[in-house]
Design an enzyme around this catalytic site. Structure first.
Site, PDB file in Angstrom:
ATOM      1  N   SER A 340      17.880   1.227  42.618  1.00 54.92           N
ATOM      2  CA  SER A 340      17.895  -0.211  42.853  1.00 54.92           C
ATOM      3  C   SER A 340      16.897  -0.539  43.971  1.00 54.92           C
ATOM      4  O   SER A 340      15.707  -0.250  43.827  1.00 54.92           O
ATOM      5  CB  SER A 340      19.308  -0.670  43.202  1.00 54.92           C
ATOM      6  OG  SER A 340      19.405  -2.066  43.174  1.00 54.92           O
ATOM      7  N   HIS A 458      24.078  -1.907  35.778  1.00 54.65           N
ATOM      8  CA  HIS A 458      23.188  -1.486  36.860  1.00 54.65           C
ATOM      9  C   HIS A 458      23.497  -0.058  37.314  1.00 54.65           C
ATOM     10  O   HIS A 458      22.646   0.604  37.900  1.00 54.65           O
ATOM     11  CB  HIS A 458      23.321  -2.451  38.038  1.00 54.65           C
ATOM     12  CG  HIS A 458      22.271  -2.288  39.080  1.00 54.65           C
ATOM     13  ND1 HIS A 458      20.926  -2.252  38.791  1.00 54.65           N
ATOM     14  CD2 HIS A 458      22.363  -2.157  40.430  1.00 54.65           C
ATOM     15  CE1 HIS A 458      20.238  -2.096  39.904  1.00 54.65           C
ATOM     16  NE2 HIS A 458      21.085  -2.042  40.917  1.00 54.65           N
TER      17      HIS A 458
END
Length: 487
Positions: A340, A458
């Site tokens: 991320s 995610h």
């Protein structure tokens, strides 16, 4: 958010104006006083403890002729605050940060306020009790020194008891739950813990998760590296054996992990995956507490926002160089991993210092910083990175957009980029475009590996089986690449 206060007989609360508890309380007790604006900074956190208003500051606050620094915890008598106003009450400073000490978590029992103070990313619990006349807080004791562990306290019943659950873990210690009693806290100069119980205020161990890797010989060390601007950057070095038994010829496969964003802190916690896949094989594992995170409070985060984002990357590079200088590893045996915002971090390591690393795992990353704000949740991150549709792009954003900084003649280390088709936070297009451009520019010269899981968000996986596969894929790539270069 602006906070409001209202008062119910016998108990005080902080509630937003539309809190459903108000409807319930009015039904039970009749009409209630109107909400009153709580006149504190909009970015401050506030809560009630007994008759005190507790204020956690995220920016400097000048009030009553005095300035209280960002990261401080201050207390004021709640009734006086509301009736006299913020300028006409006295404040007690329970905690004020320094360059190396920040406030972590806060918790409370019936009579005690407990501060988890992070001293150079090590935990130290401090206990405060309201004085007998109810006018102030008094420090009653706590940990004698900061320790490399995570700590958490939760009251059994904060309205009637000073007993609490005490949860702790460390790099080699599985999460363990204890029972504690704040009444046992005192000046511990004459006290000592037993081998079974970690602190004098702990009364018994309730349960512990089983060990998931062999940590008998594992050694945890905290060190510091000097960043480009002279700032000291702490990092935790987890070694497979005692430091004196480790060869200092650069041959140890070493994995460096970082994040450096959104005020998210890295620190001691149990690491079974790293233990099984790395430490038991003889590798060293490292976590870097770079700027952009929250290890030293709001100022540590704010130091690497927008045009100062380079500070995060300079810090990470400094830790890598310090590891190499120590002799533990060399560039060919040093790998990095991040996801991320951490994927953006290691993506910049690829383009900024490809000579410093032997392998990179870049997971669910941001890589195209010119268009990130147009993809999925990207627009909500402009306070962190900047706005590419303004002069921010030319002034600084372009300098840490890995996608735009690939160079055809560079020599890049092996990289594995992973993402998820269904990532609803960071668009998989970042990873796809980066891989395609590396293949086009490098004309097959660069070892670029790519895996896109078609499920999962995610986190990159939809269930434990997929998670285990993705984890094995990444860690085996890193180990196989770096261990081949260690001989």
């Amino acid at each position: 958010d602006i906070q409001y206060i209202r008062k119910i007989p016998c108990v005080e609360y902080l509630f937003s104006p539309d809190d459903p508890d108000r409807i319930k309380a009015e039904a039970e007790q009749g009409s209630l006083p109107e909400f009153v604006l709580l006149d504190v900074q909009e970015d401050a956190d506030a809560f009630m403890f007994a008759n005190f208003l507790m204020i956690c500051l995220r920016s400097d606050w000048t009030v009553g002729g005095k300035t209280y620094t960002s990261g401080s915890l201050i207390a004021a008598n709640n009734d006086e605050f509301l009736t006299r106003g913020k300028e006409n009450v006295s404040y007690q400073v329970l905690f004020e940060p320094t360059d190396r000490i920040a406030l972590g978590e806060l918790s409370s029992t019936k009579s005690y306020l407990v501060l988890d103070v992070m001293d150079t990313v090590k935990s130290q619990l401090q206990f405060y009790k309201i004085s007998s006349d109810g006018s102030a807080f008094e420090y009653v004791g706590g940990d004698l020194e900061a320790k490399i562990r995570s700590s958490s306290i939760q009251a059994l019943d904060s309205t009637s008891s000073d007993e609490f659950w005490f949860t702790t873990s460390g790099y080699t210690q599985p999460t363990t739950l204890y029972m504690g009693n704040a009444d046992l806290v005192k000046d511990q100069a004459a006290s000592s813990s037993t081998s079974e119980l970690p602190e004098p205020y702990v009364t018994k161990q309730i349960k512990s998760l089983p060990p998931q890797y062999n940590s008998d010989a594992v050694t945890v060390i905290q060190k510091q590296a000097t960043s480009k601007d002279g700032t000291q950057i702490p990092y935790f070095l987890v070694l497979p054996k005692a430091a004196e038994d480790l060869p200092m010829d650069g041959s140890t496969p070493t994995l460096l992990y970082g994040y450096g964003g959104f005020e998210i802190s890295l620190g001691p916690q149990y690491i079974p995956t790293q233990g099984l896949t790395w430490l038991e094989r003889g590798g060293a594992y490292v976590e870097a507490n770079i700027r952009g995170g929250g290890e030293f409070g709001p100022s540590w985060h704010q130091a690497a926002l927008k045009s100062n984002r380079n500070k995060s990357y300079e810090d990470f590079i400094a830790v890598a160089e310090d590891l190499i200088a120590s002799g533990i590893c060399q560039p060919s045996t040093l790998g990095v991993r991040g996801g991320s915002n951490g994927g953006l971090l290691v993506g910049n390591m690829l383009t900024m210092r490809p000579d410093l690393f032997g392998a990179i795992h870049c997971a669910v990353p941001l890589l195209d910083m010119k268009r990130y704000h147009t993809l999925l949740a990207g627009a909500s991150w402009m306070a962190e990175y900047g706005d590419p549709s303004t002069d921010d792009w030319e002034e600084f954003l372009n300098m840490y957009s890995p996608y735009h900084n690939l160079k055809p003649k560079a020599n890049y280390p092996p990289i594995l980029i992973t993402t998820s088709t269904r990532d609803d936070r960071v668009h998989p297009g970042h990873a796809r475009k980066m891989v395609q451009k590396m293949n086009d520019l490098g004309e097959g010269r660069w070892p670029v590996y790519y895996y896109e899981n078609i499920e999962g968000g995610h986190g990159g996986a939809a269930d434990p089986k997929q998670s285990a596969f993705m984890t094995s894929l990444a860690w085996n790539f890193l180990w196989n690449t770096l261990s081949k270069k260690s001989v």
